[in-house]
Write a protein that holds these residues in place. Structure first.
Motif, PDB file in Angstrom:
ATOM      1  N   LEU A  95       0.827  -1.212   0.000  1.00  0.00           N
ATOM      2  CA  LEU A  95       0.000   0.000   0.000  1.00  0.00           C
ATOM      3  C   LEU A  95       0.859   1.259   0.000  1.00  0.00           C
ATOM      4  O   LEU A  95       0.532   2.257  -0.653  1.00  0.00           O
ATOM      5  N   ILE A  96       1.983   1.225   0.729  1.00  0.00           N
ATOM      6  CA  ILE A  96       2.892   2.370   0.745  1.00  0.00           C
ATOM      7  C   ILE A  96       3.557   2.531  -0.623  1.00  0.00           C
ATOM      8  O   ILE A  96       3.664   3.636  -1.162  1.00  0.00           O
ATOM      9  N   THR A  97       3.978   1.399  -1.206  1.00  0.00           N
ATOM     10  CA  THR A  97       4.619   1.422  -2.527  1.00  0.00           C
ATOM     11  C   THR A  97       3.692   2.009  -3.588  1.00  0.00           C
ATOM     12  O   THR A  97       4.127   2.747  -4.478  1.00  0.00           O
ATOM     13  N   MET A  98       2.404   1.698  -3.484  1.00  0.00           N
ATOM     14  CA  MET A  98       1.429   2.177  -4.470  1.00  0.00           C
ATOM     15  C   MET A  98       0.959   3.605  -4.168  1.00  0.00           C
ATOM     16  O   MET A  98       0.127   4.154  -4.896  1.00  0.00           O
ATOM     17  N   ALA A 113      -1.821  -1.497  20.012  1.00  0.00           N
ATOM     18  CA  ALA A 113      -1.380  -2.524  20.959  1.00  0.00           C
ATOM     19  C   ALA A 113      -1.588  -3.951  20.472  1.00  0.00           C
ATOM     20  O   ALA A 113      -0.870  -4.859  20.862  1.00  0.00           O
ATOM     21  N   SER A 114      -2.589  -4.182  19.632  1.00  0.00           N
ATOM     22  CA  SER A 114      -2.894  -5.549  19.210  1.00  0.00           C
ATOM     23  C   SER A 114      -3.060  -5.623  17.699  1.00  0.00           C
ATOM     24  O   SER A 114      -3.237  -4.610  17.022  1.00  0.00           O
ATOM     25  N   GLN A 115      -3.016  -6.859  17.183  1.00  0.00           N
ATOM     26  CA  GLN A 115      -3.174  -7.062  15.745  1.00  0.00           C
ATOM     27  C   GLN A 115      -4.547  -6.617  15.264  1.00  0.00           C
ATOM     28  O   GLN A 115      -4.688  -6.010  14.200  1.00  0.00           O
ATOM     29  N   THR A 116      -5.570  -6.894  16.046  1.00  0.00           N
ATOM     30  CA  THR A 116      -6.921  -6.492  15.663  1.00  0.00           C
ATOM     31  C   THR A 116      -7.027  -4.979  15.529  1.00  0.00           C
ATOM     32  O   THR A 116      -7.615  -4.467  14.564  1.00  0.00           O
ATOM     33  N   ARG A 117      -6.435  -4.245  16.463  1.00  0.00           N
ATOM     34  CA  ARG A 117      -6.485  -2.785  16.402  1.00  0.00           C
ATOM     35  C   ARG A 117      -5.702  -2.261  15.203  1.00  0.00           C
ATOM     36  O   ARG A 117      -6.093  -1.282  14.567  1.00  0.00           O
ATOM     37  N   LYS A 118      -4.578  -2.903  14.906  1.00  0.00           N
ATOM     38  CA  LYS A 118      -3.802  -2.517  13.721  1.00  0.00           C
ATOM     39  C   LYS A 118      -4.642  -2.707  12.461  1.00  0.00           C
ATOM     40  O   LYS A 118      -4.709  -1.825  11.596  1.00  0.00           O
ATOM     41  N   ASN A 119      -5.279  -3.873  12.370  1.00  0.00           N
ATOM     42  CA  ASN A 119      -6.110  -4.158  11.199  1.00  0.00           C
ATOM     43  C   ASN A 119      -7.267  -3.175  11.076  1.00  0.00           C
ATOM     44  O   ASN A 119      -7.595  -2.710   9.981  1.00  0.00           O
ATOM     45  N   GLU A 124      -9.947   1.324   8.439  1.00  0.00           N
ATOM     46  CA  GLU A 124     -10.568   2.647   8.526  1.00  0.00           C
ATOM     47  C   GLU A 124      -9.900   3.623   7.556  1.00  0.00           C
ATOM     48  O   GLU A 124     -10.577   4.448   6.919  1.00  0.00           O
ATOM     49  N   LYS A 125      -8.589   3.530   7.436  1.00  0.00           N
ATOM     50  CA  LYS A 125      -7.876   4.394   6.488  1.00  0.00           C
ATOM     51  C   LYS A 125      -8.238   4.036   5.050  1.00  0.00           C
ATOM     52  O   LYS A 125      -8.360   4.917   4.182  1.00  0.00           O
ATOM     53  N   MET A 126      -8.426   2.747   4.777  1.00  0.00           N
ATOM     54  CA  MET A 126      -8.804   2.316   3.428  1.00  0.00           C
ATOM     55  C   MET A 126     -10.198   2.809   3.060  1.00  0.00           C
ATOM     56  O   MET A 126     -10.487   3.060   1.890  1.00  0.00           O
ATOM     57  N   MET A 127     -11.064   2.986   4.042  1.00  0.00           N
ATOM     58  CA  MET A 127     -12.421   3.463   3.775  1.00  0.00           C
ATOM     59  C   MET A 127     -12.425   4.876   3.200  1.00  0.00           C
ATOM     60  O   MET A 127     -13.395   5.291   2.573  1.00  0.00           O
ATOM     61  N   ASP A 128     -11.342   5.619   3.443  1.00  0.00           N
ATOM     62  CA  ASP A 128     -11.254   6.987   2.924  1.00  0.00           C
ATOM     63  C   ASP A 128     -10.589   7.040   1.546  1.00  0.00           C
ATOM     64  O   ASP A 128     -10.408   8.124   0.992  1.00  0.00           O
ATOM     65  N   GLN A 129     -10.219   5.865   1.022  1.00  0.00           N
ATOM     66  CA  GLN A 129      -9.538   5.809  -0.267  1.00  0.00           C
ATOM     67  C   GLN A 129     -10.539   5.652  -1.414  1.00  0.00           C
ATOM     68  O   GLN A 129     -11.722   5.359  -1.209  1.00  0.00           O
ATOM     69  N   SER A 130     -10.045   5.798  -2.632  1.00  0.00           N
ATOM     70  CA  SER A 130     -10.888   5.649  -3.822  1.00  0.00           C
ATOM     71  C   SER A 130     -11.283   4.192  -4.026  1.00  0.00           C
ATOM     72  O   SER A 130     -10.691   3.275  -3.436  1.00  0.00           O
ATOM     73  N   GLU A 131     -12.292   3.979  -4.880  1.00  0.00           N
ATOM     74  CA  GLU A 131     -12.731   2.619  -5.182  1.00  0.00           C
ATOM     75  C   GLU A 131     -11.608   1.810  -5.823  1.00  0.00           C
ATOM     76  O   GLU A 131     -11.442   0.625  -5.537  1.00  0.00           O
ATOM     77  N   ASN A 132     -10.811   2.443  -6.669  1.00  0.00           N
ATOM     78  CA  ASN A 132      -9.697   1.753  -7.312  1.00  0.00           C
ATOM     79  C   ASN A 132      -8.662   1.307  -6.275  1.00  0.00           C
ATOM     80  O   ASN A 132      -8.124   0.194  -6.346  1.00  0.00           O
ATOM     81  N   GLU A 135      -9.903  -1.755  -4.504  1.00  0.00           N
ATOM     82  CA  GLU A 135      -9.739  -2.952  -5.332  1.00  0.00           C
ATOM     83  C   GLU A 135      -8.304  -3.460  -5.273  1.00  0.00           C
ATOM     84  O   GLU A 135      -8.053  -4.663  -5.165  1.00  0.00           O
ATOM     85  N   LEU A 136      -7.337  -2.537  -5.348  1.00  0.00           N
ATOM     86  CA  LEU A 136      -5.928  -2.919  -5.246  1.00  0.00           C
ATOM     87  C   LEU A 136      -5.646  -3.571  -3.889  1.00  0.00           C
ATOM     88  O   LEU A 136      -4.912  -4.561  -3.790  1.00  0.00           O
ATOM     89  N   PHE A 137      -6.245  -3.003  -2.852  1.00  0.00           N
ATOM     90  CA  PHE A 137      -6.083  -3.538  -1.498  1.00  0.00           C
ATOM     91  C   PHE A 137      -6.630  -4.967  -1.399  1.00  0.00           C
ATOM     92  O   PHE A 137      -5.954  -5.878  -0.900  1.00  0.00           O
ATOM     93  N   LEU A 138      -7.867  -5.162  -1.888  1.00  0.00           N
ATOM     94  CA  LEU A 138      -8.474  -6.501  -1.826  1.00  0.00           C
ATOM     95  C   LEU A 138      -7.672  -7.514  -2.635  1.00  0.00           C
ATOM     96  O   LEU A 138      -7.492  -8.662  -2.207  1.00  0.00           O
ATOM     97  N   ASN A 139      -7.175  -7.101  -3.786  1.00  0.00           N
ATOM     98  CA  ASN A 139      -6.349  -7.997  -4.610  1.00  0.00           C
ATOM     99  C   ASN A 139      -5.062  -8.379  -3.875  1.00  0.00           C
ATOM    100  O   ASN A 139      -4.599  -9.519  -3.969  1.00  0.00           O
TER     101      ASN A 139
END
Length: 394
Positions: A95-98, A113-119, A124-132, A135-139
């Protein structure tokens, strides 16, 4: 004999907790729909001022976070990805590279503090991104996790007979571990060697080890360990058995696990539920009860006449009492469970209508898979913290 009694009481507790925290919110959602012919989002908008007064600040924040998430492209994958993946490693690098996220985002994620919180933060940050970008994230997640369809998607693809036979054996191992879950939580020891073995086989990594060891209580260490193994599915289960066999004390646990019978009924009963939760379940039991009470006070138009309006309010009060009981306890005796099951059945049937009446028995036959179980216990722990917070304010 004491061990058998404890196991039975603990099983009763988990069944009751599953009904209350997983099923009842769905039933309350159905109740709102059939009574007022509106979705939860409309109900929230219509009662938001009342909800702001009766919910804690954290609950109100959760409510609007989930309300925003519900219509998002990532919602069908949200719970599976948050609970079953590690987004802060290679996926975050991608994600940083892209240019989708920044090094500053990584620093912020690393503070969690935990993996769940990191995820959750990454999602939440991905929710503010474009649809494209989504899609890159899900792929990227799909490329990184071979079992993406199993752990992250609502309905997996069809498989051929050869794969079904393999998957059935995987299922048998997972079911045996789940049926002995309580035993493993209570009796598994020498977890340092187990974790070392799982790291050497690339089932776990150093971050997993640090998160697992962050707990001071052995039962919590065991619970986190099994939860992380569950993500690796077949390989994780198999390597856990190998590690247990290599230890003199833990080897007796393997004998019990491998001798556990798996019936056709077990295959149906322990079948993992969809990662795609209903909106009501995502909001949680406490918020759903408060929402239904707020709707009652707002006197929204009804499409289905409900003669027993006072009974509905009594049902909501009873659900609160049962919720508080589950939060405070850790096991339930047979007599108490029988009474609780009858009361919950009556409430569920009154609130859910005819469709729910036909499937009510199935709710009490259903068992949690390992990840569901840990998610369930997390919800209970969170509700306990909210209860203590409320008490401290009064």
């Amino acid at each position: 004999m004491d061990t058998i009694k404890y196991h039975k009481k603990r099983t009763n507790y988990l069944k009751a907790a599953y009904i209350l925290f997983q099923i009842v919110p769905q039933v309350l959602e159905k109740h709102v729909k059939r009574t007022h012919n509106i979705g939860l989002q409309v109900a929230i908008e219509s009662t938001q001022e009342d909800l702001r007064r009766i919910l804690t600040e954290e609950e109100f924040s959760d409510l609007y976070h989930m309300n925003r998430l519900y219509n998002h492209r990532l919602y069908p994958y949200y719970h599976g990805i948050v609970q079953n993946t590690k987004l802060d490693t290679s996926i975050m690098d991608f994600l940083i590279t892209m240019g989708i996220m920044t090094v500053g985002d990584r620093d912020e994620v690393d503070q969690c503090a935990s993996q769940t919180r990191k995820n959750k933060l990454i999602m939440e940050k991905m929710m503010d991104q474009s649809e494209n970008a989504c899609e890159l994230f899900l792929n990227a997640v799909q490329r990184y996790y071979d079992n993406f369809e199993e752990i992250c998607v609502e309905i997996g693809p069809e498989v051929d007979m050869g794969e079904q036979i393999v998957n059935q054996e995987i299922g048998h191992i997972g079911i045996r571990i789940t049926k002995n879950y309580d035993m493993l939580i209570r009796e598994m020891s020498n977890t340092v060697d187990i974790i070392d073995h799982l790291i050497s086989k690339e089932v776990l990594d150093i971050d997993d080890m640090e998160e697992i060891k962050s707990s001071a209580v052995q039962s919590e260490i065991n619970r986190k360990l099994i939860s992380r193994i569950n993500i690796a599915a077949a390989r994780g289960y198999s390597e856990l058995l190998v590690a247990l066999k290599a230890d003199v004390v833990n080897s007796t646990l393997v004998d019990k696990i491998e001798s556990t019978l798996v019936t056709e009924e077990d295959m149906e009963c322990y079948k993992p539920t969809s990662q795609h939760q209903s909106f009501g379940t995502s909001l949680g039991l406490s918020i759903m009860i408060s929402l239904c009470e707020a709707i009652g006070r707002a006197e929204l138009p009804k499409v289905e006449p409900i003669k027993e309006n006072n009974i509905i309010q009594e049902d909501l009060t009873l659900l609160k009492e049962h919720m508080n009981f589950i939060v405070e306890e850790e096991e339930i005796c047979e007599e108490k469970y029988s009474r609780l099951a009858v009361e919950l059945t009556d409430i569920i049937q009154r609130l859910g209508g005819e469709d729910v009446k036909r499937s009510c028995k199935k709710y009490f036959m259903k068992s949690c898979c390992v990840n569901e179980m840990n998610c369930l216990l997390d919800k209970i722990q969170k509700q306990k913290q909210l209860m203590y917070l409320r008490k401290s304010k009064h």
